[in-house]
Write a protein that holds these residues in place. Structure first.
Motif, PDB file in Angstrom:
ATOM      1  N   PRO A  56      39.085  12.888 -30.939  1.00  0.00           N
ATOM      2  CA  PRO A  56      38.715  11.636 -31.627  1.00  0.00           C
ATOM      3  C   PRO A  56      37.226  11.518 -31.938  1.00  0.00           C
ATOM      4  O   PRO A  56      36.820  10.627 -32.697  1.00  0.00           O
ATOM      5  N   TYR A  57      36.418  12.413 -31.334  1.00  0.00           N
ATOM      6  CA  TYR A  57      34.967  12.282 -31.452  1.00  0.00           C
ATOM      7  C   TYR A  57      34.321  13.457 -32.192  1.00  0.00           C
ATOM      8  O   TYR A  57      33.107  13.634 -32.132  1.00  0.00           O
ATOM      9  N   MET A  58      35.127  14.247 -32.920  1.00  0.00           N
ATOM     10  CA  MET A  58      34.574  15.367 -33.661  1.00  0.00           C
ATOM     11  C   MET A  58      33.678  14.836 -34.782  1.00  0.00           C
ATOM     12  O   MET A  58      34.065  13.947 -35.538  1.00  0.00           O
ATOM     13  N   ASP A  59      32.488  15.391 -34.898  1.00  0.00           N
ATOM     14  CA  ASP A  59      31.534  14.945 -35.909  1.00  0.00           C
ATOM     15  C   ASP A  59      31.675  15.698 -37.232  1.00  0.00           C
ATOM     16  O   ASP A  59      31.045  15.315 -38.226  1.00  0.00           O
ATOM     17  N   PHE A  60      32.454  16.763 -37.236  1.00  0.00           N
ATOM     18  CA  PHE A  60      32.604  17.583 -38.428  1.00  0.00           C
ATOM     19  C   PHE A  60      34.079  17.916 -38.647  1.00  0.00           C
ATOM     20  O   PHE A  60      34.856  17.995 -37.684  1.00  0.00           O
ATOM     21  N   PRO A  61      34.467  18.123 -39.906  1.00  0.00           N
ATOM     22  CA  PRO A  61      35.859  18.508 -40.181  1.00  0.00           C
ATOM     23  C   PRO A  61      36.221  19.809 -39.473  1.00  0.00           C
ATOM     24  O   PRO A  61      35.390  20.711 -39.335  1.00  0.00           O
ATOM     25  N   TYR A  62      37.469  19.906 -39.036  1.00  0.00           N
ATOM     26  CA  TYR A  62      37.923  21.108 -38.333  1.00  0.00           C
ATOM     27  C   TYR A  62      39.409  21.297 -38.598  1.00  0.00           C
ATOM     28  O   TYR A  62      40.113  20.399 -39.084  1.00  0.00           O
ATOM     29  N   GLU A  63      39.873  22.488 -38.283  1.00  0.00           N
ATOM     30  CA  GLU A  63      41.305  22.769 -38.359  1.00  0.00           C
ATOM     31  C   GLU A  63      41.676  23.737 -37.254  1.00  0.00           C
ATOM     32  O   GLU A  63      40.836  24.501 -36.773  1.00  0.00           O
ATOM     33  N   LYS A  64      42.924  23.679 -36.814  1.00  0.00           N
ATOM     34  CA  LYS A  64      43.396  24.595 -35.780  1.00  0.00           C
ATOM     35  C   LYS A  64      43.446  25.995 -36.376  1.00  0.00           C
ATOM     36  O   LYS A  64      43.952  26.202 -37.473  1.00  0.00           O
ATOM     37  N   MET A  65      42.898  26.959 -35.682  1.00  0.00           N
ATOM     38  CA  MET A  65      42.889  28.330 -36.175  1.00  0.00           C
ATOM     39  C   MET A  65      42.867  29.296 -35.007  1.00  0.00           C
ATOM     40  O   MET A  65      42.107  29.113 -34.053  1.00  0.00           O
ATOM     41  N   GLU A  66      43.705  30.309 -35.091  1.00  0.00           N
ATOM     42  CA  GLU A  66      43.814  31.322 -34.043  1.00  0.00           C
ATOM     43  C   GLU A  66      43.999  30.624 -32.699  1.00  0.00           C
ATOM     44  O   GLU A  66      44.886  29.810 -32.539  1.00  0.00           O
ATOM     45  N   ASP A  67      43.124  30.881 -31.738  1.00  0.00           N
ATOM     46  CA  ASP A  67      43.282  30.252 -30.420  1.00  0.00           C
ATOM     47  C   ASP A  67      42.366  29.050 -30.228  1.00  0.00           C
ATOM     48  O   ASP A  67      42.212  28.553 -29.109  1.00  0.00           O
ATOM     49  N   GLY A  68      41.745  28.590 -31.318  1.00  0.00           N
ATOM     50  CA  GLY A  68      40.792  27.495 -31.169  1.00  0.00           C
ATOM     51  C   GLY A  68      40.743  26.603 -32.382  1.00  0.00           C
ATOM     52  O   GLY A  68      41.755  26.382 -33.058  1.00  0.00           O
ATOM     53  N   TYR A  69      39.541  26.104 -32.661  1.00  0.00           N
ATOM     54  CA  TYR A  69      39.331  25.170 -33.760  1.00  0.00           C
ATOM     55  C   TYR A  69      38.237  25.712 -34.671  1.00  0.00           C
ATOM     56  O   TYR A  69      37.165  26.126 -34.204  1.00  0.00           O
ATOM     57  N   TYR A  70      38.508  25.689 -35.966  1.00  0.00           N
ATOM     58  CA  TYR A  70      37.592  26.239 -36.959  1.00  0.00           C
ATOM     59  C   TYR A  70      36.765  25.122 -37.589  1.00  0.00           C
ATOM     60  O   TYR A  70      37.307  24.145 -38.101  1.00  0.00           O
ATOM     61  N   PHE A  71      35.432  25.286 -37.541  1.00  0.00           N
ATOM     62  CA  PHE A  71      34.501  24.336 -38.136  1.00  0.00           C
ATOM     63  C   PHE A  71      33.757  25.036 -39.270  1.00  0.00           C
ATOM     64  O   PHE A  71      33.018  25.998 -39.025  1.00  0.00           O
ATOM     65  N   LYS A  72      33.935  24.541 -40.490  1.00  0.00           N
ATOM     66  CA  LYS A  72      33.285  25.169 -41.651  1.00  0.00           C
ATOM     67  C   LYS A  72      31.761  25.060 -41.562  1.00  0.00           C
ATOM     68  O   LYS A  72      31.037  25.889 -42.124  1.00  0.00           O
ATOM     69  N   ILE A  73      31.225  24.082 -40.857  1.00  0.00           N
ATOM     70  CA  ILE A  73      29.789  23.886 -40.754  1.00  0.00           C
ATOM     71  C   ILE A  73      29.103  25.052 -40.048  1.00  0.00           C
ATOM     72  O   ILE A  73      27.906  25.281 -40.215  1.00  0.00           O
ATOM     73  N   GLY A  74      29.839  25.824 -39.266  1.00  0.00           N
ATOM     74  CA  GLY A  74      29.246  26.904 -38.481  1.00  0.00           C
ATOM     75  C   GLY A  74      28.603  27.970 -39.345  1.00  0.00           C
ATOM     76  O   GLY A  74      29.174  28.423 -40.332  1.00  0.00           O
ATOM     77  N   SER A  75      27.386  28.400 -38.957  1.00  0.00           N
ATOM     78  CA  SER A  75      26.636  29.378 -39.744  1.00  0.00           C
ATOM     79  C   SER A  75      25.840  30.291 -38.816  1.00  0.00           C
ATOM     80  O   SER A  75      25.764  30.075 -37.604  1.00  0.00           O
ATOM     81  N   GLN A  76      25.260  31.299 -39.433  1.00  0.00           N
ATOM     82  CA  GLN A  76      24.278  32.141 -38.744  1.00  0.00           C
ATOM     83  C   GLN A  76      23.155  32.430 -39.726  1.00  0.00           C
ATOM     84  O   GLN A  76      23.407  32.610 -40.928  1.00  0.00           O
ATOM     85  N   VAL A  77      21.920  32.446 -39.233  1.00  0.00           N
ATOM     86  CA  VAL A  77      20.780  32.726 -40.099  1.00  0.00           C
ATOM     87  C   VAL A  77      20.065  33.988 -39.636  1.00  0.00           C
ATOM     88  O   VAL A  77      20.206  34.424 -38.498  1.00  0.00           O
ATOM     89  N   ASN A  78      19.286  34.559 -40.545  1.00  0.00           N
ATOM     90  CA  ASN A  78      18.436  35.698 -40.211  1.00  0.00           C
ATOM     91  C   ASN A  78      17.137  35.157 -39.624  1.00  0.00           C
ATOM     92  O   ASN A  78      16.314  34.579 -40.342  1.00  0.00           O
ATOM     93  N   SER A  79      16.967  35.312 -38.339  1.00  0.00           N
ATOM     94  CA  SER A  79      15.883  34.625 -37.633  1.00  0.00           C
ATOM     95  C   SER A  79      14.502  35.030 -38.140  1.00  0.00           C
ATOM     96  O   SER A  79      13.650  34.164 -38.410  1.00  0.00           O
ATOM     97  N   TYR A  80      14.252  36.320 -38.279  1.00  0.00           N
ATOM     98  CA  TYR A  80      12.918  36.761 -38.707  1.00  0.00           C
ATOM     99  C   TYR A  80      12.629  36.320 -40.138  1.00  0.00           C
ATOM    100  O   TYR A  80      11.538  35.816 -40.442  1.00  0.00           O
TER     101      TYR A  80
END
Length: 382
Positions: free
Chosen positions: A106-130
């Motif tokens: 009830p308190y998820m701040d971002f859209p999600y969907e059930k996927m594989e063994d967990g929950y998928y959040f489209k907001i998730g990202s990775q950046v090139n740190s350097y």
């Protein structure tokens, strides 16, 4: 003696973000680091994942949510080539963790969907740190291989090593707080090891369970995919000054070859519990100390001058209350620290807030200022 409007000490993601937002107002900025390049400490060793914080409502979760929205938009709009917005699958660690996930729904701040063994959040990202740090610091003057040994306040400015002058000094030094002579300013270094591997397995999104596994990048010359796995957590009492250049493993006495091997095997085991990675070849190891405050909130803004404040209000040690605005601070001295393992989520948001506070006197959330740490400390100092 060369004078700058702003000198920033520490060229990780916090310092580079601060330099970027300040450069909107002035070109008189010097970014200093004792290492030979940007992001040579914890920022360079980071997995640089951008992921939502799950849980029931609380102030820290609110902060991370604001920062995640801000940083994701900022990177996508300004540095789109350096962010992969492929989403993240958050997987419960066990049955107990799965039950917690259900209560969080009830308190998820971002859209999600059930996927594989967990929950998928489209907001998730990775950046090139350097590359992110390089972009942020591109327009400011930089001074590398420079050790800040002495900072002295002189009327309306700060003198560094008797040879550089700053109208304003900003410390973004992460886990090494040797330049801050205030006992209430408490940082815990949580050392993390991250590994990069080549694998024949393609991953199209990020995963997080007990460790994080990144999306894959195809490396043509290897005919394999590059995947990052991180990170371990160690609290080790080591000289953070000596250990500052965390990308150089030659002198990591406390991170022995045995410990590195042990950590690598653990990360591979944890990753295997998330997704089966085949034909693995470890190609890189990075180690760094994530700087975390005792209450996990970052520390942003002016530093409280504890001696002057206690002299003015001696009853503070008995638990009496004094409004934040009445506490004495050091003139023209600021910090941005304690971003922990969420440096690439928090830093752009916090740096923007700090710069607006400095330039336009906008307010900072009292959850992130140094005032809170001082008031807790002074009550225990009796």
């Amino acid at each position: 003696m060369k004078t700058y409007d702003y000198i920033i000490v520490g060229a990780g993601i916090a310092g580079c973000s601060t330099a970027y937002f300040l450069s909107k107002y002035t070109d008189s900025i010097l970014l200093i680091d004792r290492n030979s390049d940007l992001a040579q400490g914890a920022s360079g060793a980071a997995g640089a994942f951008l992921s939502p914080l799950l849980g029931k409502p609380n102030k820290f979760k609110d902060l991370v949510t604001k920062a995640l929205n801000f940083s994701t938009d900022f990177y996508l709009n300004n540095i789109p080539k350096e962010i992969i917005n492929c989403g993240v699958v958050r997987i419960p660690k066990n049955k107990e963790d799965a039950q917690k996930f259900e209560t969080y729904k009830p308190y998820m701040d971002f859209p999600y969907e059930k996927m594989e063994d967990g929950y998928y959040f489209k907001i998730g990202s990775q950046v090139n740190s350097y590359n992110i740090c390089s972009y942020l610091a591109d327009k400011v003057e930089k001074l590398f291989d420079y050790e800040v040994l002495v900072t002295e306040q002189n009327s309306d400015s700060w003198i560094i090593n008797g040879e550089l002058k700053a109208k304003n000094l900003i410390l973004t030094t992460g886990a090494d707080i040797s330049l801050i002579k205030e006992k209430y300013f408490n940082i815990r270094a949580v050392w993390g090891q991250k590994i990069d591997i080549y694998t024949s397995t393609q991953t199209t999104k990020n995963y997080h369970k007990e460790c994080s596994v990144s999306h894959s990048t195809y490396i043509k010359k290897k005919n394999k995919y590059l995947v990052s796995i991180g990170a371990t957590h160690h609290r080790i009492n080591e000289d953070l000054h000596i250990s500052n250049n965390c990308l150089d493993l030659k002198n990591r006495v406390f991170f022995t070859e045995e410990r590195i091997k042990e950590n690598t095997n653990r990360l591979l085991t944890l990753a295997d519990d998330i997704i089966k990675l085949e034909d693995i070849e470890v190609c890189d190891v990075k180690i760094g100390p994530r700087a975390s405050s005792v209450d996990y909130f970052p520390m942003v803004g002016k530093l409280i001058d504890s001696q002057t404040t206690i002299k003015q209000y001696p009853h503070l040690v008995n638990g009496s209350h004094v409004k934040d605005a009445m506490l004495s601070t050091y003139d023209n001295l600021y910090v941005l620290n304690g971003v922990g393992g969420r440096g690439f989520v928090l830093s752009s948001y916090l740096a923007s807030s700090l710069v607006e506070n400095i330039i336009n006197n906008s307010s900072l959330d009292n959850q992130i200022t140094t005032h809170r740490m001082f008031k807790r400390w002074v009550k225990k100092s009796k």
